[in-house]
Design an enzyme around this catalytic site. Sequence first.
Site, mmCIF file in Angstrom:
data_model
loop_
_atom_site.group_PDB
_atom_site.id
_atom_site.type_symbol
_atom_site.label_atom_id
_atom_site.label_comp_id
_atom_site.label_asym_id
_atom_site.label_seq_id
_atom_site.Cartn_x
_atom_site.Cartn_y
_atom_site.Cartn_z
ATOM 1 N N HIS A 156 -41.954 48.637 -18.500
ATOM 2 C CA HIS A 156 -41.575 49.397 -17.285
ATOM 3 C C HIS A 156 -41.626 50.882 -17.637
ATOM 4 O O HIS A 156 -40.750 51.395 -18.321
ATOM 5 C CB HIS A 156 -40.161 49.016 -16.819
ATOM 6 C CG HIS A 156 -39.731 49.715 -15.572
ATOM 7 N ND1 HIS A 156 -39.088 49.071 -14.546
ATOM 8 C CD2 HIS A 156 -39.834 51.003 -15.177
ATOM 9 C CE1 HIS A 156 -38.816 49.929 -13.577
ATOM 10 N NE2 HIS A 156 -39.254 51.118 -13.950
ATOM 11 N N HIS B 6 -42.821 55.008 -16.188
ATOM 12 C CA HIS B 6 -43.329 55.956 -15.191
ATOM 13 C C HIS B 6 -44.142 57.029 -15.911
ATOM 14 O O HIS B 6 -43.597 57.757 -16.743
ATOM 15 C CB HIS B 6 -42.176 56.627 -14.442
ATOM 16 C CG HIS B 6 -41.352 55.656 -13.651
ATOM 17 N ND1 HIS B 6 -41.588 55.369 -12.330
ATOM 18 C CD2 HIS B 6 -40.299 54.878 -14.016
ATOM 19 C CE1 HIS B 6 -40.713 54.466 -11.904
ATOM 20 N NE2 HIS B 6 -39.924 54.141 -12.910
ATOM 21 N N LYS C 52 -44.970 45.495 -7.637
ATOM 22 C CA LYS C 52 -43.619 46.035 -7.695
ATOM 23 C C LYS C 52 -42.964 46.037 -6.323
ATOM 24 O O LYS C 52 -43.538 46.542 -5.360
ATOM 25 C CB LYS C 52 -43.688 47.478 -8.234
ATOM 26 C CG LYS C 52 -42.383 48.232 -8.196
ATOM 27 C CD LYS C 52 -41.426 47.755 -9.272
ATOM 28 C CE LYS C 52 -40.083 48.448 -9.155
ATOM 29 N NZ LYS C 52 -39.673 49.157 -10.341
ATOM 30 N N HIS D 240 -37.124 46.028 -8.252
ATOM 31 C CA HIS D 240 -35.997 46.967 -8.338
ATOM 32 C C HIS D 240 -34.866 46.304 -7.559
ATOM 33 O O HIS D 240 -34.866 46.309 -6.330
ATOM 34 C CB HIS D 240 -36.371 48.328 -7.737
ATOM 35 C CG HIS D 240 -35.268 49.334 -7.878
ATOM 36 N ND1 HIS D 240 -35.356 50.448 -8.685
ATOM 37 C CD2 HIS D 240 -34.030 49.368 -7.334
ATOM 38 C CE1 HIS D 240 -34.216 51.123 -8.622
ATOM 39 N NE2 HIS D 240 -33.397 50.491 -7.802
ATOM 40 N N HIS E 260 -34.803 46.622 -15.184
ATOM 41 C CA HIS E 260 -33.669 47.481 -15.576
ATOM 42 C C HIS E 260 -32.324 46.887 -15.157
ATOM 43 O O HIS E 260 -31.579 47.472 -14.355
ATOM 44 C CB HIS E 260 -33.813 48.922 -15.086
ATOM 45 C CG HIS E 260 -34.392 49.092 -13.686
ATOM 46 N ND1 HIS E 260 -33.911 48.430 -12.598
ATOM 47 C CD2 HIS E 260 -35.408 49.861 -13.236
ATOM 48 C CE1 HIS E 260 -34.602 48.793 -11.532
ATOM 49 N NE2 HIS E 260 -35.516 49.657 -11.895
ATOM 50 N N ASP F 68 -38.167 52.237 -18.590
ATOM 51 C CA ASP F 68 -37.969 53.002 -17.357
ATOM 52 C C ASP F 68 -37.953 54.499 -17.655
ATOM 53 O O ASP F 68 -37.293 55.257 -16.945
ATOM 54 C CB ASP F 68 -36.693 52.577 -16.622
ATOM 55 C CG ASP F 68 -36.720 52.974 -15.145
ATOM 56 O OD1 ASP F 68 -37.769 53.433 -14.664
ATOM 57 O OD2 ASP F 68 -35.679 52.826 -14.484
HETATM 58 O O1 DOR Z 1 -33.970 56.391 -12.304
HETATM 59 C C1 DOR Z 1 -35.003 56.025 -11.793
HETATM 60 N N1 DOR Z 1 -36.098 56.824 -11.764
HETATM 61 N N2 DOR Z 1 -35.066 54.819 -11.251
HETATM 62 C C2 DOR Z 1 -36.119 54.404 -10.557
HETATM 63 O O2 DOR Z 1 -36.093 53.314 -10.065
HETATM 64 C C3 DOR Z 1 -37.273 55.300 -10.328
HETATM 65 C C4 DOR Z 1 -37.360 56.323 -11.367
HETATM 66 C C5 DOR Z 1 -38.298 57.442 -11.022
HETATM 67 O O3 DOR Z 1 -39.406 57.177 -10.537
HETATM 68 O O4 DOR Z 1 -37.966 58.587 -11.269
HETATM 69 ZN ZN ZN Z 2 -38.472 52.682 -12.873
#
Ligand code: DOR
Ligand code: ZN
Length: 347
Positions: A14, A16, A100, A137, A175, A248
């Site tokens: 997971h 970003h 997702k 999520h 998460h 995450d």
């Molecule tokens: O804390 C988070 N940041 N939780 C999420 O689900 C998305 C993520 C983000 O894209 O910044």
């Molecule tokens: Zn995330």
Amino acid sequence: MTQRLTIRRPDDWHLHLRDGAMLAAVLPETARHFARAIIMPNLVPPVITGDDARAYRDRIMAALPEGLEFTPLMTLYLTESTDPADVAAAFADGIIHAVKLYPAGATTNSASGVRDLSRVRPVLEKMAEIGLPLCIHGEVTTPDVDIFDREKVFLDTVLDPLRRDLPDLKVTLEHVTTSEGIDYVREASGDIAGTITTHHLMINRNHMLVGGIRPHYYCLPVAKRSTHQQALRVAATSGNPRFFLGTDSAPHTDPNKESACGCAGVFSATNTMACLAHVFEEEAALDRLEGFASLFGPARYGLPVNDTTITLEKTDMPVVYPARIDTGEGPVTLFDPGHSLYWRVTA
Ligand code: DOR
Ligand code: ZN
């Protein structure tokens, strides 16, 4: 005395990576240690179709510095107009590895997410049929539910009914932050797994709120009380293959975090393996780190484990990690667990 631990190269289930200048800055931080990652699709606009995922994958590969090897495992962002045939084709072509589900309004860039699950049932039926995992999520977004209860309420009112309705659907509860979430993943019948982040193993809500508000610990799902943190640590270090790493890691620039309305997200890519070694050592479970970070995820996704390794080294002197990394969009603060780290990845 120096202690060493060699494990199969880990993967992040997971992550970003964003796009553009931010992608270029954060990608090497992950690719230095991780072979593969499940890439979150919550860009603006989101990654919705197979073609979107193909194009995003190409941008990630173009941003990868020479000398680093990394395979992005793409996902699609489920919307109420997602076409089941497009999803199935992207999976058959090997472009995507998961879809997702963001409940609309749950978190960063989730406005195009799902409001009414019945509207995505044809996609979910197709996914159950072809064995394509749904990453969830798991938080309700109804305003009357307290933010600290959103995961727990989601289990009872959304996740369990969904899984009873579609028992063949492969689900990853992402998460996990509550003991109820851990219990659900551990005990539910059928095909379910849960990812756990690095930061939720190291902080609880006191770290975020006692003695001043610390915006760099704010993420979603929000960190819960310490009993929940403890349940996460027990699960992560238990050797149960249903639980594996999804960092995450989610970069936001400092001005966007340190604001009257700060963004949710913890950026941990740079020191995640050092943090995990610290946690697993504290739990007297260093021998289980490899399962959590490198073995259980590939098994779950039907992929081979990596044939290369990394070596972690522990020294008596604290390792200094950068406080923040520079990106073309501004500085991004690195997750700081609030105490020294003695581990580093050396090879
Ligand atoms: O804390 C988070 N940041 N939780 C999420 O689900 C998305 C993520 C983000 O894209 O910044
Ligand atoms: Zn995330």
